[in-house]
Structures are given as C-alpha cells and as structure tokens.
Design a protein around this motif. Sequence first.
Motif, PDB file in Angstrom:
ATOM      1  N   ALA A  55       0.953  -1.507   0.218  1.00 28.63           N
ATOM      2  CA  ALA A  55      -0.016  -0.154   0.435  1.00 28.63           C
ATOM      3  C   ALA A  55       0.748   1.286   0.094  1.00 28.63           C
ATOM      4  N   THR A  56       0.209   2.603  -0.366  1.00 29.51           N
ATOM      5  CA  THR A  56       0.712   3.516  -0.504  1.00 29.51           C
ATOM      6  C   THR A  56       0.581   4.061   0.121  1.00 29.51           C
ATOM      7  N   TYR A  57      -1.230   4.060   0.872  1.00 31.11           N
ATOM      8  CA  TYR A  57      -1.476   5.006   1.971  1.00 31.11           C
ATOM      9  C   TYR A  57      -2.095   3.808   3.650  1.00 31.11           C
ATOM     10  N   GLN A  58      -1.795   4.684   4.479  1.00 28.12           N
ATOM     11  CA  GLN A  58      -2.628   3.958   5.181  1.00 28.12           C
ATOM     12  C   GLN A  58      -3.608   5.172   6.464  1.00 28.12           C
ATOM     13  N   VAL A  59      -4.658   4.460   6.940  1.00 28.54           N
ATOM     14  CA  VAL A  59      -5.223   5.395   7.637  1.00 28.54           C
ATOM     15  C   VAL A  59      -6.096   4.857   8.570  1.00 28.54           C
ATOM     16  N   GLY A  60      -6.125   4.979  10.355  1.00 30.77           N
ATOM     17  CA  GLY A  60      -6.391   4.682  11.441  1.00 30.77           C
ATOM     18  C   GLY A  60      -6.156   5.547  12.365  1.00 30.77           C
ATOM     19  N   VAL A  61      -6.395   4.625  13.459  1.00 31.92           N
ATOM     20  CA  VAL A  61      -6.616   5.600  14.585  1.00 31.92           C
ATOM     21  C   VAL A  61      -5.945   5.096  15.607  1.00 31.92           C
ATOM     22  N   SER A  62      -5.310   3.777  16.314  1.00 29.71           N
ATOM     23  CA  SER A  62      -4.395   3.617  17.426  1.00 29.71           C
ATOM     24  C   SER A  62      -3.604   2.928  17.257  1.00 29.71           C
ATOM     25  N   THR A  63      -4.047   2.034  16.082  1.00 32.39           N
ATOM     26  CA  THR A  63      -3.482   0.383  16.092  1.00 32.39           C
ATOM     27  C   THR A  63      -1.911   0.498  15.899  1.00 32.39           C
ATOM     28  N   THR A  64      -0.954  -0.438  16.602  1.00 32.96           N
ATOM     29  CA  THR A  64       0.039  -0.908  15.968  1.00 32.96           C
ATOM     30  C   THR A  64       0.544  -1.358  14.792  1.00 32.96           C
ATOM     31  N   ALA A  65      -0.864  -1.529  14.323  1.00 29.13           N
ATOM     32  CA  ALA A  65      -0.246  -1.572  12.908  1.00 29.13           C
ATOM     33  C   ALA A  65      -0.200  -0.385  12.220  1.00 29.13           C
ATOM     34  N   GLY A  98       6.921   2.119   4.479  1.00 25.23           N
ATOM     35  CA  GLY A  98       6.594   3.358   3.497  1.00 25.23           C
ATOM     36  C   GLY A  98       5.514   3.837   3.422  1.00 25.23           C
ATOM     37  N   CYS A  99       4.099   3.446   4.110  1.00 26.61           N
ATOM     38  CA  CYS A  99       3.225   3.532   4.261  1.00 26.61           C
ATOM     39  C   CYS A  99       2.907   5.572   4.029  1.00 26.61           C
ATOM     40  N   ARG A 100       2.339   6.118   3.592  1.00 28.12           N
ATOM     41  CA  ARG A 100       1.763   7.499   3.664  1.00 28.12           C
ATOM     42  C   ARG A 100       0.679   7.306   5.013  1.00 28.12           C
ATOM     43  N   THR A 101       1.100   8.184   5.571  1.00 29.50           N
ATOM     44  CA  THR A 101       0.217   7.758   7.208  1.00 29.50           C
ATOM     45  C   THR A 101      -0.823   8.905   7.695  1.00 29.50           C
ATOM     46  N   ALA A 102      -2.253   9.007   7.276  1.00 34.37           N
ATOM     47  CA  ALA A 102      -3.688   9.554   7.787  1.00 34.37           C
ATOM     48  C   ALA A 102      -3.459   8.965   9.348  1.00 34.37           C
ATOM     49  N   VAL A 103      -3.891  10.018  10.590  1.00 30.87           N
ATOM     50  CA  VAL A 103      -4.795   9.096  11.465  1.00 30.87           C
ATOM     51  C   VAL A 103      -5.932  10.114  11.456  1.00 30.87           C
ATOM     52  N   ALA A 104      -7.012   9.317  11.773  1.00 35.28           N
ATOM     53  CA  ALA A 104      -8.671   9.596  12.079  1.00 35.28           C
ATOM     54  C   ALA A 104      -8.696   9.954  13.468  1.00 35.28           C
ATOM     55  N   ASN A 105      -9.408  11.481  13.142  1.00 33.08           N
ATOM     56  CA  ASN A 105      -9.661  12.520  14.757  1.00 33.08           C
ATOM     57  C   ASN A 105     -10.780  10.653  15.384  1.00 33.08           C
ATOM     58  N   PRO A 157      -9.019  15.803  10.566  1.00 32.62           N
ATOM     59  CA  PRO A 157      -9.926  16.101  11.224  1.00 32.62           C
ATOM     60  C   PRO A 157     -11.704  15.479  11.181  1.00 32.62           C
ATOM     61  N   THR A 158     -11.526  15.543   9.925  1.00 35.44           N
ATOM     62  CA  THR A 158     -12.860  15.002   9.149  1.00 35.44           C
ATOM     63  C   THR A 158     -12.371  13.854   8.092  1.00 35.44           C
ATOM     64  N   PRO A 159     -13.329  13.278   8.210  1.00 34.50           N
ATOM     65  CA  PRO A 159     -13.128  12.150   6.727  1.00 34.50           C
ATOM     66  C   PRO A 159     -13.531  13.105   5.191  1.00 34.50           C
ATOM     67  N   ASP A 160     -14.731  13.765   5.095  1.00 30.59           N
ATOM     68  CA  ASP A 160     -14.328  14.807   4.207  1.00 30.59           C
ATOM     69  C   ASP A 160     -13.149  15.331   4.041  1.00 30.59           C
ATOM     70  N   GLY A 161     -11.996  15.620   5.257  1.00 28.81           N
ATOM     71  CA  GLY A 161     -10.799  15.714   4.677  1.00 28.81           C
ATOM     72  C   GLY A 161      -9.872  14.963   4.049  1.00 28.81           C
ATOM     73  N   LEU A 162      -9.823  13.593   3.907  1.00 26.34           N
ATOM     74  CA  LEU A 162      -9.019  13.209   3.770  1.00 26.34           C
ATOM     75  C   LEU A 162      -8.900  13.052   2.715  1.00 26.34           C
ATOM     76  N   ALA A 163      -9.900  13.146   1.548  1.00 20.23           N
ATOM     77  CA  ALA A 163      -8.868  13.523   0.211  1.00 20.23           C
ATOM     78  C   ALA A 163      -8.901  13.663  -0.088  1.00 20.23           C
ATOM     79  N   SER A 164      -8.803  15.541   0.219  1.00 20.74           N
ATOM     80  CA  SER A 164      -7.798  16.099   0.681  1.00 20.74           C
ATOM     81  C   SER A 164      -6.211  16.296   0.490  1.00 20.74           C
ATOM     82  N   ALA A 165      -6.166  15.602   1.779  1.00 21.47           N
ATOM     83  CA  ALA A 165      -5.513  15.826   2.352  1.00 21.47           C
ATOM     84  C   ALA A 165      -4.646  14.545   2.235  1.00 21.47           C
ATOM     85  N   LEU A 166      -4.662  13.352   1.661  1.00 26.76           N
ATOM     86  CA  LEU A 166      -3.878  11.930   0.831  1.00 26.76           C
ATOM     87  C   LEU A 166      -2.436  12.650   0.359  1.00 26.76           C
TER      88      LEU A 166
END
Length: 415
Positions: free
Chosen positions: A341-351, A359-366, A386-395
């Motif tokens: 994968a190029t991108y990963q999104v999660g909250v607090s998981t060890t993964a 080498g994943c680019r990392t987004a943390v969901a609020n 901060p919000t689901p709607d903001g993920l696409a532009s931040a990717l």
Amino acid sequence: MERELDLLTWEIDGVRPWPIIRMRIFHELTRRSGLHGDPHPVRRTRADQVRLVGKHVAGTVTRNPFLARGSYDALVVPHPRKPGGIEIYTDSLRSTLGGSALVLDSGINGTPLPGSVNLDFFTSASGAVRSRRVHARCAEIASALESETGVKVPVAALVAREVPKHSRLRAVYRTLLKRRRIKTVYVVVAYFHQHIVGAARDLGIRVVELQHGAISPYHLGYSYPGRPDVADQPDELWCFGSYWTDVAELPARMKAEVAGASFISPLSATELAAKDPRLVVFLSQGTTGPALLSYAASLATARPDLDVAFHLHPSERSTDYVLPAGVRMSAGNTLTLLAAATYQVGVSTTALFEGMVLGCRTAVANLPGHEYLDPTIARGDSVLVPTPDGLASALDTLPRASTPDSYYAAPRLPL
C-alpha cells in the motif's frame, strides 16, 4: 484520582489490587461511556465453552508444566495471537533460548504453540470462585470515577473477581518457578499476567516484558506519570525501537531497552517504488472500527479511482460490518498488505507504526484514541485528519516516516 486516593499503596490481604484492575477499569470506562467498543471481544457458544473445559481437564495431563522433567533457565509466556501460526513477539527469543526455556502458552483465547505447556485448568478454576467480601474502598473509588467521568464502573465486582484469582494463581506459579528452578521470566502483556510477575517477585527472579503493541502516555498498562513505585511490575521492558523507550513514564525501577523486532524491516528503494499508488488501507480495530469506516466511505466517494481496502483487526469478524460502495474488505497478512500500500489510515492500532516502517504515507483519523499517535504527528511522520471529508484533499500530502528504524530496529536481544 490515583494520586489523591493513594490507590497504588492500597492493600487487600497482602495484595495491591489497583495495578491489577487498572487496565480493566480503563476498558470499562471507555466501553461504558461509548468512546470505544470492546478491544478484543471473545465470542463463545455454549458448545465452545464445554469444549474449552474439556481441553483444560485434558491439559492437566498432556500440557501440565508440573509434569515436565528437569529444570529450565527461563520461562517464556507468549502472546495468544498467532497470525499464520507464528507468535512474532517471542519467536526470536524462543529460538535463541532453545531447550533452556519452558514455554507456557495458554489455549484459552488462542491455539498454544507446539511443545508448550500451560496452567489453563488452574487459571479457569482460580477465577470461578469470587470473594463475597465487600471492600469499603471500592465504593469510594467507584464514586470518584463516576463524579469525574459520569460513568459507573463495577469496581467491587472487579476486585471480588481479580484479587482472589491473583492470590491463588500467584501461589501456583510460585511453586512452579521454584520447582523448575527458573532464573528469568519473559512475558508478553505483563499487566494481565501480574500473578506471574508477582510470583517471580516473591522469589527474587528477574522479569522481562516484551513489547507487543503501541505504548503511549495514555496506555494504562505502562504509563505511570511521575514514575511511582508500582507493585508487581517487570524489571525490564524490551522495546521494538528507541521511540518506545521514553514515550511513556514507566513505573519506578522498570528499565526500557531496545531489543528490536525480527518480524519486520524497512523496504528497499526498489520495493518502495513498486508500491501500488492506488491502494489505501484502513486499519480497523474493535474499539473504533465502525467510526473509521465513515472515513473509508467518504474517501471512496470522493476518489473512485482509488482501491480502498478495509482491513480488520484479528479480533474482528467480517460479519461485524456492512461495507459501503467502493470499499472492499481485505484479507490476508497485514504486513504483506501494508508493504503493497501507498497510504494507510487508522486511529491507534499498532499496525500504523508497522505501516510507517513499510513506507506507507500515514493519516490518523480524529477518533477516540488518536492521541496515541500524537508523538508521531509532532515528529512529522503522520497527519491528523479532523473529518472524513478532509481525507481526500489531505491524501497527496501525507508524509512518510523519516526514521522508521526508531519504531522498529534490527533485532538485538539484550540477554
């Protein structure tokens, strides 16, 4: 509250109950408040329970460590989770120790390793009979918790179950450690095995805990602000990398060392270049999975060109979710998926930390628990969305970790 009520010195019949129930209190608070779901739900039918009792009884003959012959230098207590049949946290250690280690691996919530022994019958029997004593401090603690959080926690019930169980198992393990002449105990998830740690403490035996997941200032299994004296804690914590050695204040006299990780290593430049530019992996976990799915749904709608994969935690089931259009359920090995994968999104998981190494680019969901990743956000290795709607532009601006080996270093067991 812990300091104001002096909970770390509270004793019942020679046992200090607060460290034993501290993590359980946290799970009760977050679950009952609705912040989190159950982190590791155990689902058993009545038939499953009957089979488990049968295994316990049979194990008193086939897997009883008291029937093992001779002495051992070490006792190793692995993690119950074994992806692909491999217990990754103690795998390298067990290989190094070889026949000098007695491996004690429970089959209560997983499949025990071949050649291991266990005390599952004693564990289940010790927890079957609860104390009927009501301790006055339990009501005081429950009232203070409710005043602070608005949540009622069954402190008295936890104490009635866990303290007698701890005392009974501590005596059993004390006998085992003496009989097998153990010199060092290696344990994973020590905060749920304090009867073993306490038994070793009684005998002056060294205890080493092996890291099994993310540690942060908010993890009540490890974080004790001010580094107070805490009963029944390991002497050492062997960490995956240097990042983990000071990310939380450990109990007094507990030393953190870097042991590295044999199960993961950074990708080569060629492997990084071969990553799928369309693949976005959402790393679910029982505590926040349903809320995280809203982030995946929003991204799939905004970016239909992407391959949006929702990857379950081992404790979850596919039947827990109904996936929205454009989101697929992923299967297979987590590390293999993150390596692609190029991108990963999660909250607090060890993964998430594993994905950074891969080498994943990392987004943390609020979402509740995102604070676990605050230090990585401050380091510039991940970004809070901060919000689901903001993920696409931040990717497209998500970062890669600059020094991934600080999270997972090359293995070097400090035996």
